[in-house]
Each structure stands twice: as structure tokens, then as C-alpha cells.
Design an enzyme around this catalytic site. Structure first.
Site, PDB file in Angstrom:
ATOM      1  N   ASP A  34       0.835  -1.206   0.000  1.00 35.07           N
ATOM      2  CA  ASP A  34       0.000   0.000   0.000  1.00 35.07           C
ATOM      3  C   ASP A  34       0.865   1.248   0.000  1.00 35.07           C
ATOM      4  O   ASP A  34       2.079   1.183  -0.035  1.00 35.07           O
ATOM      5  CB  ASP A  34      -1.055  -0.009   1.106  1.00 35.07           C
ATOM      6  CG  ASP A  34      -0.498  -0.391   2.444  1.00 35.07           C
ATOM      7  OD1 ASP A  34       0.527   0.167   2.838  1.00 35.07           O
ATOM      8  OD2 ASP A  34      -1.098  -1.271   3.092  1.00 35.07           O
ATOM      9  N   LYS A  56      -3.759   2.571   0.370  1.00 35.65           N
ATOM     10  CA  LYS A  56      -4.496   2.870   1.582  1.00 35.65           C
ATOM     11  C   LYS A  56      -3.905   4.147   2.133  1.00 35.65           C
ATOM     12  O   LYS A  56      -2.704   4.265   2.251  1.00 35.65           O
ATOM     13  CB  LYS A  56      -4.234   1.730   2.560  1.00 35.65           C
ATOM     14  CG  LYS A  56      -5.278   1.550   3.595  1.00 35.65           C
ATOM     15  CD  LYS A  56      -4.983   0.245   4.286  1.00 35.65           C
ATOM     16  CE  LYS A  56      -5.681   0.186   5.591  1.00 35.65           C
ATOM     17  NZ  LYS A  56      -5.293  -0.990   6.353  1.00 35.65           N
ATOM     18  N   MET A 170      -2.870   8.976  12.042  1.00 42.42           N
ATOM     19  CA  MET A 170      -4.058   9.216  11.204  1.00 42.42           C
ATOM     20  C   MET A 170      -4.880  10.393  11.727  1.00 42.42           C
ATOM     21  O   MET A 170      -6.107  10.394  11.595  1.00 42.42           O
ATOM     22  CB  MET A 170      -4.965   7.960  11.170  1.00 42.42           C
ATOM     23  CG  MET A 170      -4.264   6.706  10.698  1.00 42.42           C
ATOM     24  SD  MET A 170      -5.324   5.238  10.794  1.00 42.42           S
ATOM     25  CE  MET A 170      -5.375   4.929  12.558  1.00 42.42           C
TER      26      MET A 170
END
Ligand code: SAH
Length: 244
Positions: A34, A56, A170
Site C-alpha cells: 500500500d 491505503k 491518522m
């Protein structure tokens, strides 16, 4: 049937790949990777190795997780050595556990090759130790993906009152909400925060501020980026070896 290696690619700097990961990558028939895995790693593969990108980014998935699981499973049915390469460590917000369980249920053998997680290595490259004698006796790694104003939060915000280190992954798009929430639970407005973007790479950028002003200072940094909240951030003045 093949075997799957759920493999950590490290945070970005290609030399932070483990010897074990390098060994299986060189042997791999299929690599499923990813966005966060440094693509230079793919140059190590043998001729004829197949690459499957299941990108991702910060929780936005190009392929939903159940389809990624299926891609890994199907790859294992047709090939010998399948490397599922993920940024950092596969079990730190990497959904490696779900992938392992999916394979296990279908009788596919797998191994986990841990990687150096961004949660500690990216602060280290910004000159911020996550623990430090007399300053922080613990650190937490917390998802910043969940909006802190959510009615029923899974995150134990009330436990974050101590001065110990909190690393949010994140979380850049929730930076204002996270900072406000920490002020709301009683942390001082001038409590130190750093946001580190593209850590351990030549594009690394670090912005230091306080809970009050970090959003204005750091909101436009490119991703991936992580947030470090804690007095350890002040140590950067002395320890910032990489950017210097
Ligand atoms: N499994 C990964 C984390 C996946 S969650 C690991 O162990 O590192 C993805 C989050 O990790 C990003 O949103 C960002 O907060 C953080 N991250 C990953 N690589 C990073 C990097 N090079 N610099 C800054 N943050 C990074």
C-alpha cells in the site's frame, strides 16, 4: 498453497527495513503493498515478481479491507511466497490482525514480520524520544481517525491528563478537534505538540507548537503525518539530529 508474510516495511527510510523482511521480499512471487510502504523496496524483488497495489491512505481505502483480504487469500492460492507489505508495523493500525485471521480461517499459513512503527521512529527522527527519564514514563499510540466529538468515543480521553507522551496516528485531519479535546479535559493551552510530516524521508518536516496554536501552524502539512503531544517535544531543541 502459498504462504503469506504479513510484513512491516518500516516508516519510510528504506534502511529501516528488517533483515528478515528483506529476505522474504527478495524471494517473493507476489507483493501486495500500500501507499505507506516505500516503493523503492520493490526494486529488491526477483524478476517476475508480481506487484499488487491496494493503496491505503489515512483510513481512506482504495480497496475495502474485505477485498484486500480476498486479494491476499487468492494470491496465496496461486503462488508460493506472498508478501503483504505494510508501512511501519503490520499490527499497529495496520489491520494485519484481520488479515491473519482471514487467512487462518481459510487454512492459509502465515507469518508476521514486525516492522519499525512510525509511532516511535518518526518522533525519533524529529529528535523527540517518546519516553525520557524525569519527563515521560509512558507513551500511548492512539488513533486520530475517530473524531473526538463523537458521542460514544472508544478513546479514553479522561486518561490523557498526565504529562506522558501521546502519539496520534491518522489524525492530521482532526488536529483541531484533538487539540481542543485535550484542552477541554484540562491540559494547559501551552502544552507542547509536534506534527511530523513524511518522517524518516528526505521530505520530513516538523512543526512545533502548543495545543492552542498547532492547528494553524500545521494544518497544511502533507500526509502522512503524526502528532506528538507531550513535554518530550521540548527535547527536540537539543536532539534534532536528522533535520539538522
Ligand atoms: N502501521 C503503520 C501505521 C498505519 S496508520 C505504522 O506502524 O507506522 C497510518 C498513519 O501512520 C498515518 O496517518 C500517519 O499518522 C502515520 N505515519 C506512517 N508513516 C509515517 C511517516 N513516514 N511520517 C509521519 N507519519 C507517518
Amino acid at each position: 498453497m502459498g504462504k503469506v508474510y504479513l510484513t512491516g516495511a518500516g516508516p519510510g527510510d528504506i534502511e529501516l527495513l528488517t533483515l528478515k523482511a528483506a529476505r522474504v521480499i527478495k524471494k517473493a512471487d507476489i507483493i501486495i503493498y500500500d501507499r505507506l510502504a516505500n516503493p523503492e523496496i520493490l526494486n529488491m524483488c526477483k524478476d517476475g515478481c508480481e506487484f499488487i497495489y491496494v493503496g491505503k491512505e489515512d483510513g481512506k481505502h482504495i480497496l475495502p479491507q474485505n477485498e484486500i483480504n480476498e486479494v491476499i487469500y487468492k494470491s496465496a492460492l496461486k503462488s508460493g511466497i506472498v508478501v503483504r507489505l505494510k508501512g511501519g508495523d503490520p499490527f499497529v493500525f495496520g489491520r494485519g490482525g484481520e488479515e491473519g485471521a482471514y487467512l487462518r480461517e481459510r487454512g492459509i499459513e502465515f507469518e508476521v514480520i514486525p516492522g519499525i512503527t512510525s509511532a516511535i521512529s518518526v518522533p525519533a527522527y524529529a529528535g523527540i524520544p517518546v519516553t525520557h527519564r524525569g519527563i515521560s514514563v509512558s507513551f500511548r499510540v492512539v488513533t486520530g481517525h475517530e473524531a473526538p466529538n463523537k458521542e460514544v468515543s472508544q478513546i479514553p480521553w479522561q486518561n490523557f491528563k498526565t504529562d506522558d507522551t501521546i502519539v496520534f496516528l491518522m489524525g492530521l485531519h482532526n488536529l483541531d478537534k484533538i487539540a481542543n479535546k485535550l484542552i477541554e479535559i484540562g491540559k494547559p493551552k501551552d502544552f507542547p505538540v509536534a506534527v511530523i510530516s513524511r518522517g524518516t524521508t528526505k521530505d520530513q518536516k516538523t512543526v512545533v507548537g502548543t495545543l492552542q496554536d498547532i492547528y494553524e501552524k500545521a494544518k497544511d502539512l502533507p500526509t502522512p503525518a503524526l502528532i506528538v503531544v507531550g513535554k518530550v517535544v521540548n527535547l527536540r531543541d537539543e536532539l534534532n539530529w536528522f533535520e539538522r
